[in-house]
Design a protein around this motif. Structure first.
Motif, mmCIF file in Angstrom:
data_model
loop_
_atom_site.group_PDB
_atom_site.id
_atom_site.type_symbol
_atom_site.label_atom_id
_atom_site.label_comp_id
_atom_site.label_asym_id
_atom_site.label_seq_id
_atom_site.Cartn_x
_atom_site.Cartn_y
_atom_site.Cartn_z
ATOM 1 N N LEU A 12 29.149 21.432 -7.813
ATOM 2 C CA LEU A 12 29.191 20.745 -6.524
ATOM 3 C C LEU A 12 30.616 20.734 -5.976
ATOM 4 C CD1 LEU A 12 27.533 17.517 -5.456
ATOM 5 C CD2 LEU A 12 29.987 17.443 -5.590
ATOM 6 N N THR A 13 31.575 20.383 -6.846
ATOM 7 C CA THR A 13 32.959 20.301 -6.401
ATOM 8 C C THR A 13 33.435 21.651 -5.867
ATOM 9 O OG1 THR A 13 33.197 18.783 -8.238
ATOM 10 C CG2 THR A 13 35.205 19.440 -7.087
ATOM 11 N N ILE A 14 33.187 22.713 -6.658
ATOM 12 C CA ILE A 14 33.643 24.040 -6.232
ATOM 13 C C ILE A 14 32.910 24.462 -4.960
ATOM 14 C CG2 ILE A 14 33.900 26.449 -6.908
ATOM 15 C CD1 ILE A 14 33.757 25.533 -9.811
ATOM 16 N N GLY A 15 31.590 24.299 -4.958
ATOM 17 C CA GLY A 15 30.792 24.751 -3.828
ATOM 18 C C GLY A 15 31.158 24.052 -2.533
ATOM 19 N N VAL A 16 31.324 22.727 -2.600
ATOM 20 C CA VAL A 16 31.651 21.979 -1.385
ATOM 21 C C VAL A 16 33.027 22.381 -0.878
ATOM 22 C CG1 VAL A 16 32.145 19.683 -0.483
ATOM 23 C CG2 VAL A 16 30.140 20.043 -1.888
ATOM 24 N N ALA A 17 33.990 22.503 -1.779
ATOM 25 C CA ALA A 17 35.339 22.876 -1.353
ATOM 26 C C ALA A 17 35.314 24.263 -0.700
ATOM 27 C CB ALA A 17 36.293 22.856 -2.542
ATOM 28 N N LEU A 72 27.305 28.856 -5.814
ATOM 29 C CA LEU A 72 27.184 29.755 -4.664
ATOM 30 C C LEU A 72 26.276 29.204 -3.566
ATOM 31 C CD1 LEU A 72 26.891 33.151 -6.547
ATOM 32 C CD2 LEU A 72 28.921 31.967 -5.809
ATOM 33 N N THR A 73 25.092 28.719 -3.980
ATOM 34 C CA THR A 73 24.152 28.208 -2.977
ATOM 35 C C THR A 73 24.743 26.995 -2.272
ATOM 36 O OG1 THR A 73 22.434 28.914 -4.478
ATOM 37 C CG2 THR A 73 21.748 27.578 -2.632
ATOM 38 N N MET A 74 25.366 26.112 -3.066
ATOM 39 C CA MET A 74 25.995 24.928 -2.483
ATOM 40 C C MET A 74 27.023 25.327 -1.427
ATOM 41 S SD MET A 74 26.022 21.624 -2.657
ATOM 42 C CE MET A 74 25.715 20.807 -4.206
ATOM 43 N N ALA A 75 27.836 26.346 -1.744
ATOM 44 C CA ALA A 75 28.864 26.782 -0.797
ATOM 45 C C ALA A 75 28.224 27.260 0.503
ATOM 46 C CB ALA A 75 29.707 27.888 -1.419
#
Lengths: 301, 306
Positions: A92-97, A171-174
């Motif tokens: 989540l952290t990586i994707g959102v950023a 990836l999907t989160m991003a």
């Protein structure tokens, strides 16, 4: 600043009995995973009679070393849920950023970042996790020893799993977050904040993020079962948590070795498979229902 | 079209470069040597081994030497399987994995498309609910849960199929189905959503208004458009089948690439890991190019060169 998305706790799905049953199951499993292993009367590495079928003494039977299967399954639930939640949070952290930066800056930066995402989507990412976990195991043990934390060495693999699995599932989160940011940043309250001279970081953190919280939480719930699945996959291959500590994947892979036509130890397969399938089913169902409830496209039936 | 394929192939080169560099550096920079996992090797022997496998000299020399060998198609010798080259091992195992994988791919695609369309046609009916519950269950049952259960049920309790092995036709059925089912479930869900959207479009109404029978409307007209999301999903699908086949091969004792890859990672068999990761990545990149071309063929509205 108001959000036009309904509050997560006020969605109609909270009146759906199958949704409530799934939530109830997950809550019960979390409680059982935390408290259960100390109530079954056995330690996860306490040997008893080997291969004894389910009975009042051993509810799920015992395995090839005489370990109580129920205790090991509950202990495994602890590990699977922990890896699932922490791994999903890392992703989540990586994707959102990544998504927020890509969408907010826009232009060629967005273009490059999204092409990179396409490439990552098409690569065998779990293969890299396998290489990463295997390669970094020794160095991480050495670093931990240097830091004087000998006691956590058995758990060092867990740390690698958190990071490794978090690294591949963002990836999907991003993509979702980027799409949201693209829409939100054109809205008047964001333009107003810009006109007032607020910094970009502040706009992202204070105005954009709160408006995306619902959808982020939903994709978080959808990521948890995926990470649990991948953790069991790695444990199945012997790259997860280390024996004798059990995880669902390693229990299944041990049981799979004792399949033979002469003597059938069905409980060794049925209970771990049932535990895992029910957990993943419940988590997937919760994520699906929440997504359908918040996604306006799926409502116009 | 030709420039599109050429551009994608050129774009693949930096990707493969990054993939192979990461793998090599990760394996080489971390402690442990590629010749023995636990025993310490006497320095003199280690020196000789390093010379034999071209792992002497500075890291930079090793790295550039490896890259130039790769560029010539030489994947070097395995450091674990004595005197066997990675090319040779791949030539033996890759066809096995490819056979299993492509059969699973066909099963997943076929059953997923049929189940998803069926659910969409009966939207909100009991058939729809049953199909979608099956699909949700399928997503929650990965191959490594399905496979042992399937062996227990269909090879031991009901001896319909052999427990394990490779070579006969009946030995491929169970592993291919176990590998395919979770992905069939994902495809069914995608297919249902997309079919529901397409069935609302004008051209479907026109086809119905012409008095065409329902099955012609669905299979000739709607399916062509509704299948597009499934086509674009088949890239990631191929990647998942590839990794899924690692466990399925292990459970069914199939002599494919999967078990070799896992062993080589555990043994730190440097060139075997490098070669396998490279082959996996190349296969997927090529597959994705094919998928994009196919997408273009199916949907004329997409312009590849834009």
């Amino acid at each position: 600043m108001t959000s036009d998305q309904p509050h997560l706790l006020k969605l109609p799905c909270w009146r759906d009995p199958s949704f409530l049953a799934c939530v109830g199951f997950v809550v019960a499993l979390v409680i059982a995973a935390i408290a259960g292993p100390s109530f079954t009367g056995y330690r996860y590495d306490e040997m008893g009679p080997q291969f004894s079928p389910p009975s009042w003494k051993h509810w799920c039977g015992t395995d090839f070393l005489g370990y109580d299967l129920l205790t090991r399954l509950l202990y495994g639930a602890r590990i699977s849920l922990l890896v699932g939640f922490v791994g999903a949070f890392v992703s989540l952290t990586i994707g959102v950023a990544y998504g927020a930066i890509s969408g907010y800056i826009g232009g060629w930066v967005d273009n490059v970042l999204m092409r990179a995402l396409d490439v990552l989507y098409s690569l065998p990412r779990i293969v890299f996790v396998i290489v990463l976990v295997a390669a970094l195991e020794k160095p991480s043990n050495i670093w931990i020893t240097k830091l004087g934390l000998h006691d956590i060495i058995p758990d060092a693999r867990l740390l690698l799993l958190f990071i490794g699995l978090g690294l591949v599932e963002w990836l999907t989160m991003a993509r979702i977050v980027r799409g949201q940011v693209l829409v939100l940043k054109e809205l008047s309250f964001v333009q107003a904040a810009k006109a007032l001279g607020q910094s970009h970081a502040r706009i992202l953190w204070q105005h954009l993020l709160p408006n995306m919280l619902g959808i982020i939480l939903i994709y978080l719930t959808l990521t948890i079962p995926v990470v649990i699945l991948e953790e069991s996959f790695l444990s199945f291959l012997g790259l997860g948590v280390q024996a004798p500590a059990p995880s669902w994947g390693s229990i299944l892979s041990e049981s799979a070795q004792y399949i033979n036509p002469l003597r059938i130890y069905w409980w060794l397969l049925v209970f771990p498979a049932g535990f895992m399938a029910l957990t993943l089913l419940a988590l997937n169902f919760i994520g699906d229902t929440l997504r359908d409830a918040l996604d306006p496209r799926s409502q116009k039936k | 079209m030709f420039t599109f394929i050429l551009r994608r192939l050129l774009l693949a080169i930096p990707v493969l470069f990054v993939v192979i560099s990461l793998t090599f550096l990760l394996m080489r920079l971390t402690p442990g040597n590629p010749f023995s996992a636990d025993r310490a090797i006497p320095p003199a022997v280690l020196k000789k081994l390093e010379a034999k496998y071209q792992l002497d000299g500075t890291l930079w020399q090793q790295y550039t030497g490896y890259l130039s060998d790769l560029a010539r198609g030489d994947l070097r010798l395995s450091t674990k399987y004595l005197n066997r080259s990675v090319n040779e091992i791949l030539a033996q195992t890759l066809p096995v994995s490819a056979t299993l994988g492509s059969l699973a791919f066909v099963i997943a695609l076929g059953s997923g498309v049929v189940l998803g369309s069926y659910a969409a046609v009966h939207q909100n009916g009991w058939q729809d609910r049953a199909a979608m519950f099956t699909a949700l269950l399928g997503i929650s049952l990965p191959a490594f849960i399905l496979a042992p259960l399937a062996i227990l049920l269909f090879a031991i309790y009901l001896p319909l199929f052999p427990v394990a092995g490779w070579g006969d036709l009946d030995q491929i059925v169970l592993p291919a189905i176990c590998l395919a089912l979770p992905f069939a479930a994902t495809i069914a869900r995608l297919m249902r959503t997309s079919m529901l959207e397409v069935l609302r479009l004008d051209f479907v109404r026109t086809a119905r208004a012409k008095g065409l029978p329902e099955h012609v409307v669905i299979f000739r007209h709607a399916l062509k458009v509704a299948i597009l999301p499934v086509v674009s999903y088949s890239g990631p699908l191929a990647a998942s089948i590839l990794t899924g086949s690692i466990v399925v091969e292990q459970i069914f004792k199939i002599p494919g690439l999967g078990p070799f890859f896992i062993n080589s990672v555990l043994n730190r068999d440097l060139f075997m890991v490098g070669g396998t990761v490279l082959v996996y990545s190349v296969a997927l990149i090529l597959f994705n190019i094919v998928v994009d071309v196919l997408y273009f063929v199916l949907d004329r509205r997409i312009k590849l060169d834009s």
